[in-house]
Write a protein that holds these residues in place. Structure first.
Motif, PDB file in Angstrom:
ATOM      1  N   GLU A 175       0.886  -1.157   0.195  1.00  0.00           N
ATOM      2  CA  GLU A 175       0.029   0.076   0.179  1.00  0.00           C
ATOM      3  C   GLU A 175       0.895   1.149   0.025  1.00  0.00           C
ATOM      4  N   GLU A 176       2.030   1.282   0.788  1.00  0.00           N
ATOM      5  CA  GLU A 176       2.954   2.476   0.667  1.00  0.00           C
ATOM      6  C   GLU A 176       3.592   2.747  -0.420  1.00  0.00           C
ATOM      7  N   ILE A 177       4.061   1.486  -1.224  1.00  0.00           N
ATOM      8  CA  ILE A 177       4.481   1.549  -2.598  1.00  0.00           C
ATOM      9  C   ILE A 177       3.519   2.037  -3.682  1.00  0.00           C
ATOM     10  N   ILE A 178       2.307   1.631  -3.503  1.00  0.00           N
ATOM     11  CA  ILE A 178       1.109   1.989  -4.456  1.00  0.00           C
ATOM     12  C   ILE A 178       1.017   3.638  -4.577  1.00  0.00           C
ATOM     13  N   THR A 179       0.807   3.787  -3.015  1.00  0.00           N
ATOM     14  CA  THR A 179       0.604   5.376  -2.572  1.00  0.00           C
ATOM     15  C   THR A 179       1.867   6.385  -3.242  1.00  0.00           C
ATOM     16  N   PHE A 180       3.047   5.900  -2.917  1.00  0.00           N
ATOM     17  CA  PHE A 180       4.169   6.649  -3.380  1.00  0.00           C
ATOM     18  C   PHE A 180       4.048   6.740  -4.888  1.00  0.00           C
ATOM     19  N   ALA A 181       3.920   5.474  -5.698  1.00  0.00           N
ATOM     20  CA  ALA A 181       3.737   5.569  -7.088  1.00  0.00           C
ATOM     21  C   ALA A 181       2.562   6.480  -7.513  1.00  0.00           C
ATOM     22  N   GLN A 182       1.428   6.560  -6.988  1.00  0.00           N
ATOM     23  CA  GLN A 182       0.509   7.244  -7.519  1.00  0.00           C
ATOM     24  C   GLN A 182       0.544   8.710  -7.408  1.00  0.00           C
ATOM     25  N   ASN A 183       1.428   9.116  -6.525  1.00  0.00           N
ATOM     26  CA  ASN A 183       1.653  10.361  -6.240  1.00  0.00           C
ATOM     27  C   ASN A 183       2.803  10.957  -7.083  1.00  0.00           C
ATOM     28  N   ALA A 184       3.615   9.833  -7.642  1.00  0.00           N
ATOM     29  CA  ALA A 184       4.909  10.104  -8.196  1.00  0.00           C
ATOM     30  C   ALA A 184       4.811  10.982  -9.696  1.00  0.00           C
ATOM     31  N   LYS A 185       5.946  11.871 -10.107  1.00  0.00           N
ATOM     32  CA  LYS A 185       5.642  12.544 -11.242  1.00  0.00           C
ATOM     33  C   LYS A 185       6.626  11.808 -12.482  1.00  0.00           C
ATOM     34  N   PHE A 186       7.428  10.981 -12.129  1.00  0.00           N
ATOM     35  CA  PHE A 186       8.175  10.340 -13.015  1.00  0.00           C
ATOM     36  C   PHE A 186       7.593   9.208 -14.072  1.00  0.00           C
TER      37      PHE A 186
END
Length: 135
Positions: A92-103
């Motif tokens: 869930e932390e990985i998904i949240t990070f990636a959902q908010n990431a810009k790269f």
């Protein structure tokens, strides 16, 4: 070819590890001293410094008993890094990070709910890969 004395460069190494020196300055330093390094240290250590400078410089600082606080910001854009640690960081932390990431590539991380262990920049995607021993 003169021998390289790591202790002469210890303050520079510490500044780099702590995030006060950007990656392109490290590359300039490395290029300048590469011939001396190649002639005076083991090939494996040379390659580790070239491709994994943060991890290897921490080992050098430890060897000389120099205390430091490892960087928590991106080398390139200074954004706060996200740590993916096996067995600690949950999907869930990985998904949240990636959902908010810009790269570019963040959508694939969301789909797979997995990313390589290491420190990742949500802004530019810069990654410091880590390998962890599995006991």
């Amino acid at each position: 070819m003169s021998e390289i004395n790591f202790f002469e460069h210890i303050n520079y190494f510490k500044s780099f590890v702590e995030g006060n020196i950007p990656i392109y300055d490290w590359q300039t330093w490395f290029d300048k001293y590469a011939p001396q390094l190649f002639s005076n240290i083991k090939r494996l250590d040379y390659l580790r410094l070239k491709f994994y400078p943060l991890e290897h410089l921490c080992k050098i600082l430890d060897k000389y008993g120099i205390s430091y606080k490892k960087r928590e910001r991106c080398y390139k854009c200074s954004d706060v890094l996200f740590q993916a640690i096996p067995g600690i960081t949950i999907k869930e932390e990985i998904i949240t990070f990636a959902q908010n990431a810009k790269f570019k590539g963040a959508k694939k991380i969301v789909q797979e709910a997995w990313m390589h262990p290491g420190m990742h920049c949500p802004n530019c995607g810069f990654t410091i890969f880590h390998s962890y021993k599995v006991d």
